[in-house]
Design a protein around this motif. Structure first.
Motif, PDB file in Angstrom:
ATOM      1  N   GLY A   8       0.817  -1.204   0.000  1.00 45.78           N
ATOM      2  CA  GLY A   8       0.000   0.000   0.000  1.00 45.78           C
ATOM      3  C   GLY A   8       0.849   1.252   0.000  1.00 45.78           C
ATOM      4  N   ILE A  35      -4.322  -0.849  -2.898  1.00 40.87           N
ATOM      5  CA  ILE A  35      -3.595  -1.962  -2.296  1.00 40.87           C
ATOM      6  C   ILE A  35      -3.316  -2.977  -3.406  1.00 40.87           C
ATOM      7  N   ALA A  81      -2.774   4.009   2.590  1.00 39.49           N
ATOM      8  CA  ALA A  81      -2.999   3.008   3.636  1.00 39.49           C
ATOM      9  C   ALA A  81      -2.040   3.222   4.811  1.00 39.49           C
ATOM     10  N   VAL A 105      -7.671  -3.078   6.307  1.00 37.63           N
ATOM     11  CA  VAL A 105      -7.034  -1.910   5.707  1.00 37.63           C
ATOM     12  C   VAL A 105      -7.602  -0.652   6.352  1.00 37.63           C
TER      13      VAL A 105
END
Length: 476
Positions: A265, A271, A341, A355
């Motif tokens: 990320g 991602i 992220a 996440v």
């Protein structure tokens, strides 16, 4: 869930022992050991002057002279067998080691002029790693032989090293002659150098060792979105850069528990899931303002803490059908802005990926489903948990595969589980808000699971309490 009273702590230094029988906490310059079942104090050690005293409960008042900040404990931890405890004061450059079963036994490490920024146990529980200031060296001290091994020029004392899962090898990112290098050391042979090879990075940001120990992921700094996969012999197995290049670097990378995949990320709200065959993106998960039908949005009820007076359990609002969420676009040209992220974490079995994104959606937690090895590889969004305040921490249960705890800096914790038994006897998802019944102002800022998965440590800035599940056979 049962909660204990509040106890005082400093530096967020509160840890369950590896066997979950004891709880270690630090209060200024005093180390305190409590039994998990009764929370009674069984041992205390002070690393300050004998005349100094410290408050060890939240409702106590100071008596005598308070310890200066330079003597406070900055690092503390258990050895792997719960036999020894270390307490370090980085400002003093001193590490103290105590023995749980012998209150009079102690050891002392003085780092001298090189200083100390971090001290922690090696996985074998008989060696201590001490990182010096200015990246000068890492010193590995042995409790068995009272000898030291020195390794020069580690890059990062917080994220630039890893032990293999079996604790045999120690991998360290180093910088020699202005170039990134990687050293592999045999921990079973007094940290003897086994391999030393150049890293393909120009400015290494961090590294992650695969669960199998066969591959090492290293990635560049914030200026370049590039990840390299190396063998422990130093051979480059693959390099990943997304197309188009997002312009900023990688924030986090997390290996799947099987080592078959690695989640990457960056700052671009995507991602990338890389497979171990081609080291290319087998799937890409992207943050979206639309939640499609079939995906559950769990929403924290409004003002539930006030209505329950912080002492109740209440379910999230369960919303089905297409939903929309607000995404704040972050202007990365301005200073101190964060995007992308901030947390990637697999559950125990690797079937779920948690996440958390940064300032653009700080109140949300996304949970993704990953198929079993026998199923087609199509990861999908399973659910989204929405809160009133930004999420500070989220932690998977270390034992149960589908049990998650979340904190948002309020007088509460939040849980999500896929183990709830429905009316038809089938397992289904459930999300709950749980108030912490504190008799004083309290905000849960961090959480830590017990190794057996049956308890939690809940921490505020300078206090903590514990929460334990109520077992059915314990209910009268």
């Amino acid at each position: 869930m049962d909660f204990t009273e509040l106890y005082r702590q400093t530096g967020n230094l509160v840890h369950f022992s590896p066997g979950a029988h004891f709880i270690l906490s630090a209060a200024e310059d005093t180390l305190i050991i409590r039994r998990t079942d009764t929370l009674q104090i069984t041992r205390t050690w002070s690393i300050g002057l004998p005349s100094e005293t410290v408050i060890i409960t939240s409702h106590s008042r100071p008596h005598g002279i308070a310890a200066s900040h330079s003597q406070w404990i900055s690092h503390a931890g258990w050895s792997c067998d719960s036999e020894y405890i270390l307490a370090a004061s980085a400002k003093k450059g001193v590490v103290h080691v105590f023995k749980l079963r012998d209150e009079d036994w102690n050891a002392r490490i003085e780092t001298g002029a090189e200083g100390l920024v971090k001290a922690e146990w090696a996985p074998d529980g008989r060696h201590i790693l001490c990182f010096s200031e200015w990246g000068l060296r890492v010193t590995i001290w042995s409790l068995l032989t009272a000898s030291a091994t020195y390794i020069q020029f580690p890059i990062h004392p917080d994220r630039g090293y890893a032990f293999r899962a079996d604790a045999r090898y120690f991998v360290l990112a180093e910088r020699h002659k202005s170039r990134d290098t990687v050293g592999v050391y045999d921990a079973s042979s007094n940290f003897r150098l086994v391999r030393h090879f150049p890293s393909p990075t120009t400015n290494l940001s961090s590294l992650a060792l695969s669960p199998s120990g066969n591959y090492l992921a290293v990635w560049e700094s914030i200026l370049e979105h590039k990840l390299h996969i190396l063998s422990l012999a130093g051979d480059v197995q693959g390099t990943f850069t997304p197309t188009p290049d997002p312009g900023f670097g990688i924030l986090h990378a997390a290996w799947h528990p099987t080592g078959m995949f690695i989640a990457v990320g960056g700052w671009d709200d995507k991602i990338h899931i890389l497979d171990s065959l081609t080291w290319s993106a087998a799937s890409t998960l992207e943050l979206s303002s639309r939640i499609p039908s079939g995906i559950v949005l769990w929403r924290e009820p409004t003002d539930w803490l006030e209505s329950t007076q912080g002492r109740g359990f209440i379910s999230y609002e369960r919303l089905r059908g297409p939903q929309s969420i607000s995404i704040r676009r972050v202007d990365l040209t301005r200073p101190n802005q964060r995007s992308g992220a901030v947390q990637l974490e697999w559950n125990k079995t690797g079937t779920l990926l948690l996440v958390r994104f940064a300032e653009n959606v700080p109140t949300l937690v996304h949970i993704y489903d990953f198929p079993a090895p026998s199923e087609p590889f199509v990861p999908r969004l399973r659910c989204v948990l929405q809160h009133q305040k930004p999420v500070l921490n989220a932690r998977w249960n270390p034992v149960r595969k589908g049990n998650l705890a979340i904190c948002c800096g309020t007088q509460s914790i939040y849980t999500w589980s896929d183990e709830w038994e429905g009316e038809g006897g089938e397992e289904e998802d459930m999300a709950e808000c749980i108030g912490v019944p504190a008799n004083m102002k309290y905000q849960t800022r961090d959480i830590r699971w017990a190794p057996d998965g049956k308890g939690l440590i809940l921490m505020d800035k300078d206090t903590f309490c514990c929460a334990f599940e109520v077992e059915d056979n314990a209910i009268s």
